[in-house]
Design an enzyme around this catalytic site. Structure first.
Site, short mmCIF file in Angstrom:
data_model
loop_
_atom_site.label_atom_id
_atom_site.label_comp_id
_atom_site.label_asym_id
_atom_site.label_seq_id
_atom_site.Cartn_x
_atom_site.Cartn_y
_atom_site.Cartn_z
N SER A 125 -7.98 -2.65 0.38
CA SER A 125 -7.06 -2.44 1.51
C SER A 125 -6.98 -3.82 2.39
O SER A 125 -6.34 -4.93 1.84
CB SER A 125 -7.36 -1.31 2.35
N ASP A 140 -0.10 -2.51 8.64
CA ASP A 140 -0.86 -2.19 9.71
C ASP A 140 -0.15 -2.73 10.88
O ASP A 140 0.85 -3.53 10.91
CB ASP A 140 -2.13 -2.79 9.58
N HIS A 162 -1.86 0.07 -0.84
CA HIS A 162 -1.34 1.34 -0.42
C HIS A 162 0.25 1.67 -0.63
O HIS A 162 0.86 2.13 0.04
CB HIS A 162 -1.58 1.84 1.12
#
Length: 242
Positions: A125, A140, A162
């Site tokens: 990630s 993010d 993701h």
């Protein structure tokens, strides 16, 4: 240009729905690290509670047969990187992670160990985000401000971990992931972006890159339509992109 000795395992996500921490990729981690690695250096900077994060990672890697040291426990993070047999950077907030890498002077140290010394690097990630050119295509929130969005540059393209497809039944009116990546490519001279869905990961060995896992990846090239790629696809051509 120097010969790249890089060995990278760039994972989209640490936990797959219905499974445990790193469970979906543990067999690939075992094969990737092999018997020659005895201890792994963990970099937990992406989460606030570094002690708890290191405990989780340590339990997993010890179960796989490896010792684990966390860089935040070392009085000299740069020295810890210099002595590392393998490096694992976990997920969390990418901005927090990159800022801590800069604050601890680890950017150049990690690059040297991975690209010149051939130390294996595992990213998950956020740890995958920082392995690329920049964190411009992270999902993010910028909760802290690193001195630069420029990352480790272990590969010459960006990754969106993701990666999420649009939900046709959703009434949400915000931008899709694809739209946001397209906006990024509206800027001049932006590199390719590889969208890694949860459940897939990229194995990079020198100048060869292969998609592994159970889900497809979506590739975005500036000025071109996105393309879908199955596990096993050869992405080596991206390593020559600059």
């Amino acid at each position: 240009m120097m010969t790249m000795r890089r060995h990278l395992l760039l994972v989209s996500n640490s936990t797959l729905h219905g499974g445990g921490y790193l469970e979906h990729c543990q067999e690939h981690i075992l094969k990737f690290l092999g018997a020659q690695v005895k201890r792994v250096l963990f970099i937990p900077y992406a989460l606030h509670d570094r002690d708890a994060y290191a405990k989780t990672a340590r339990q997993k890697f010890e179960a796989l047969g490896y010792g684990l040291d966390s860089v935040h426990e070392s009085p000299d993070p740069v020295d810890a990187v210099k002595k590392a047999e393998a490096i694992f950077i976990g997920g969390g907030n990418t901005f927090r992670l990159l800022k801590a890498l800069y604050d601890n002077d680890l950017i150049a140290a990690i690059r040297k160990r991975v690209l010149e010394d051939g130390v294996p690097y595992i990213g998950s990630s956020a740890g995958t985000n920082v392995a690329t050119i920049s964190i411009n295509t992270t999902n993010d929130m910028p909760i802290v401000y690193p001195p630069s969005l420029k990352a480790l540059e272990l590969v010459p393209f960006n990754i969106n971990p993701h990666y999420l497809d649009p939900d046709g039944n959703s009434k949400h009116m915000g931008e899709t992931r694809e739209q946001r990546i397209t906006q990024y490519h509206e800027e001049h001279d932006t590199p390719p972006v590889l969208g890694l869905r949860e459940g897939c990961f990229l194995l990079v060995e020198g100048d060869k890159a292969t998609l592994l896992g159970i889900t497809r990846a979506r590739l975005f090239l500036r000025g071109k339509n996105p393309t879908e790629h199955e596990p096993g696809h050869d992405f080596s051509f991206l390593l020559g992109h600059s």
